[in-house]
Design a protein around this motif. Structure first.
Motif, mmCIF file in Angstrom:
data_model
loop_
_atom_site.group_PDB
_atom_site.id
_atom_site.type_symbol
_atom_site.label_atom_id
_atom_site.label_comp_id
_atom_site.label_asym_id
_atom_site.label_seq_id
_atom_site.Cartn_x
_atom_site.Cartn_y
_atom_site.Cartn_z
ATOM 1 N N CYS A 106 -6.375 1.236 -4.595
ATOM 2 C CA CYS A 106 -6.449 1.592 -3.164
ATOM 3 C C CYS A 106 -6.793 0.353 -2.345
ATOM 4 O O CYS A 106 -6.142 0.043 -1.351
ATOM 5 N N GLY A 132 -8.344 -1.524 6.351
ATOM 6 C CA GLY A 132 -9.219 -2.216 7.283
ATOM 7 C C GLY A 132 -8.489 -2.622 8.554
ATOM 8 O O GLY A 132 -9.094 -2.759 9.615
ATOM 9 N N GLY A 133 -7.183 -2.811 8.468
ATOM 10 C CA GLY A 133 -6.424 -3.288 9.619
ATOM 11 C C GLY A 133 -5.425 -2.279 10.147
ATOM 12 O O GLY A 133 -4.857 -2.478 11.223
ATOM 13 N N HIS A 183 0.844 -1.212 0.000
ATOM 14 C CA HIS A 183 0.000 0.000 0.000
ATOM 15 C C HIS A 183 0.878 1.260 0.000
ATOM 16 O O HIS A 183 0.598 2.220 -0.721
ATOM 17 N N GLY A 241 -4.298 2.679 0.886
ATOM 18 C CA GLY A 241 -5.111 1.733 1.663
ATOM 19 C C GLY A 241 -6.572 1.874 1.259
ATOM 20 O O GLY A 241 -6.973 2.873 0.637
ATOM 21 N N GLY A 242 -7.387 0.881 1.637
ATOM 22 C CA GLY A 242 -8.769 0.818 1.170
ATOM 23 C C GLY A 242 -9.598 2.071 1.423
ATOM 24 O O GLY A 242 -10.401 2.471 0.573
ATOM 25 N N VAL A 243 -9.391 2.723 2.577
ATOM 26 C CA VAL A 243 -10.197 3.898 2.904
ATOM 27 C C VAL A 243 -9.874 5.071 1.958
ATOM 28 O O VAL A 243 -10.691 5.978 1.769
ATOM 29 N N GLY A 284 -17.216 0.337 4.373
ATOM 30 C CA GLY A 284 -16.734 1.641 3.890
ATOM 31 C C GLY A 284 -17.524 2.178 2.710
ATOM 32 O O GLY A 284 -18.102 3.281 2.782
ATOM 33 N N PRO A 285 -17.592 1.403 1.617
ATOM 34 C CA PRO A 285 -18.311 1.907 0.450
ATOM 35 C C PRO A 285 -19.789 2.147 0.753
ATOM 36 O O PRO A 285 -20.387 3.111 0.254
ATOM 37 N N GLU A 287 -11.831 -0.327 9.781
ATOM 38 C CA GLU A 287 -12.532 -1.152 10.777
ATOM 39 C C GLU A 287 -13.693 -0.353 11.378
ATOM 40 O O GLU A 287 -14.792 -0.876 11.587
HETATM 41 O O1 KG4 Z 1 -6.717 -2.007 2.049
HETATM 42 P P1 KG4 Z 1 -7.948 -2.831 2.152
HETATM 43 O O2 KG4 Z 1 -8.602 -3.307 0.864
HETATM 44 O O3 KG4 Z 1 -7.723 -4.124 3.030
HETATM 45 C C1 KG4 Z 1 -6.872 -4.099 4.155
HETATM 46 O O4 KG4 Z 1 -5.643 -4.222 3.965
HETATM 47 O O5 KG4 Z 1 -7.445 -3.876 5.250
HETATM 48 O O6 KG4 Z 1 -8.994 -1.985 3.010
HETATM 49 C C2 KG4 Z 1 -10.274 -2.469 3.285
HETATM 50 C C3 KG4 Z 1 -10.979 -1.429 4.128
HETATM 51 C C4 KG4 Z 1 -12.331 -1.928 4.638
HETATM 52 O O7 KG4 Z 1 -12.419 -1.646 6.013
HETATM 53 C C5 KG4 Z 1 -13.315 -1.096 3.823
HETATM 54 O O8 KG4 Z 1 -14.539 -0.853 4.500
HETATM 55 C C6 KG4 Z 1 -12.533 0.185 3.612
HETATM 56 O O9 KG4 Z 1 -11.214 -0.238 3.370
HETATM 57 N N1 KG4 Z 1 -13.034 0.938 2.461
HETATM 58 C C7 KG4 Z 1 -13.583 2.160 2.562
HETATM 59 C C8 KG4 Z 1 -14.028 2.498 1.257
HETATM 60 N N2 KG4 Z 1 -13.710 1.465 0.411
HETATM 61 C C9 KG4 Z 1 -13.100 0.515 1.172
HETATM 62 N N3 KG4 Z 1 -13.754 2.969 3.620
HETATM 63 C C10 KG4 Z 1 -14.367 4.153 3.405
HETATM 64 N N4 KG4 Z 1 -14.830 4.539 2.193
HETATM 65 C C11 KG4 Z 1 -14.683 3.754 1.102
HETATM 66 N N5 KG4 Z 1 -15.149 4.149 -0.085
#
Ligand code: KG4
Ligand code: ZN
Length: 366
Positions: A326, A151-152, A130, A295-297, A194-195, A178
């Protein structure tokens, strides 16, 4: 296929494998550090449907699904890229941190391919994947300030190079993703949260519920100055919902308002911390640089817009990977492997998978 900026004579071709959570992913990428890359293929098989009934990732189901699908996903990634195993310069597999069963499946597969082909194995730290992801396509020279929100994990660090991170702050309880997932669950919204929260927040009133911004007023001499705390915010959301008579009493308007109020609190927390960290970065480096969000967020459009303004106000350039890079993917793993391969790293075939592997434990390749 995405942009090519790597000079062909120096370009390295790397297969990436990602299995640390609930995405089974493989990608082939050709490029060179500092010159960007051409993403020849990027296959991501999400297991969301398999985990959704449980409201979160079930490790045993995830590991079994990786076993069932990884071979086929790797074959597709190579076919789509029109690349043979013999064309590769290296094989990069996530070696941690993550759900250990899944990490073992991916790393073992990477090792087997490396052994069978004689190609170099690189065990990639998922967080470094990331952290370096914006460099796949954008010109993000070291050092830069990184906000990693997944997420973590939730942290702010100065990135000086692969394996070279100066941590400014991290969460002392929940990660931001999370918190999004828990709030979504509380509201009965689908996983991943999140989405879903972002979609509902779009039509909500962010001022309706007064939610706290934990740790925000800490002074520079406080050990939590640049740390994050999200669990109090999540609890405040629960209390606000209880005050309305519980989730069964909420109509669509109420749910949208809770989501918008929560997302606004997260945005304030992240923006303030980035502001403080940018000041420190400027003092240390003598100039502004790039604020990289990964990262995902970082897929959250409202947060991207807010942090773009925050960065620009301090003369920083805002950089975030395109949305599909992301959330978890194997292109970022191939890229982090490529950066290390270019610096001469090669990992032994007895490399261990790790459930825990903080960024601070990494070192630059020798
Ligand atoms: O990086 P990732 O795909 O996996 C990890 O390494 O954790 O991140 C996943 C996290 C989940 O908690 C998901 O709810 C959040 O990213 N996420 C978001 C969005 N898209 C994914 N959080 C807020 N808004 C978003 N659009
Ligand atoms: Zn991730």
């Amino acid at each position: 296929m995405d942009t090519l900026r790597a000079p062909p004579q120096t370009a390295l071709t790397v297969l990436g494998i990602e299995t640390s959570c609930d995405e089974t992913a493989a990608a082939v990428l050709r490029g060179y550090p500092g010159a960007g890359s051409e993403i020849l293929s990027n296959i991501v098989l999400s297991q969301i449907d398999e985990h959704a009934p449980y409201g979160g990732v079930v490790p045993e189901i995830a590991a079994r699904a990786h076993i069932d699908h990884l071979d086929g996903i790797i074959r597709r990634a190579l076919d789509e890229a029109s690349v043979k195993l013999s064309d590769l310069d290296g094989i990069a597999a996530t070696a941690g941190p993550g759900l250990i069963g899944g990490v073992m499946v991916g790393l073992m597969t990477g090792k087997t391919l490396a052994m069978a082909t004689g190609k170099t194995l690189i065990g990639v730290n998922h967080l470094e994947g990331h952290a370096l992801s914006p460099r796949m396509m954008e010109d993000a020279p070291f050092p830069y300030l990184l906000l990693l929100v997944s997420g973590g994990h939730c942290m702010l660090a100065t990135v000086r190079g692969p394996g070279d991170y100066a941590l400014h702050g991290e969460t002392i309880d929940d990660a931001v993703g999370e918190a999004f997932d828990k709030v979504a669950k509380l509201l009965g919204l689908p996983y991943p949260g999140g989405p879903a929260v972002e979609r509902w927040a779009a039509s909500g009133d962010a001022t309706r519920f007064a939610l706290p911004r934990p740790l925000l007023d800490r002074k520079a001499d406080d050990p939590h100055f640049l740390n994050f705390s999200l669990s109090g915010l999540k609890t405040a959301v629960r209390r606000a919902v209880e005050k309305e008579g519980g989730v069964e009493n909420l109509n669509d308007h109420d749910i949208a308002d809770v989501c918008a109020s929560f997302q606004a609190a997260v945005a304030d927390i992240l923006a303030r911390r980035c502001d403080q960290a940018m000041e420190i970065f400027c003092a240390q480096e003598g100039r502004p640089g790039s604020l990289v969000v990964a990262g995902g967020v970082a897929a959250n459009q409202m947060l991207r817009t807010r942090l773009t303004h925050t960065a620009e106000a301090q003369g920083f350039t805002f950089v975030a990977p395109p949305l599909k890079y992301c959330t978890d993917n194997a292109a970022m793993i191939a890229w982090a492997g490529l950066e290390r391969l270019a610096l001469g790293q090669s990992d032994p075939l007895d490399l261990s998978a790790r459930a825990r592997w903080p960024l601070r434990d990494l070192t630059p390749p020798d």
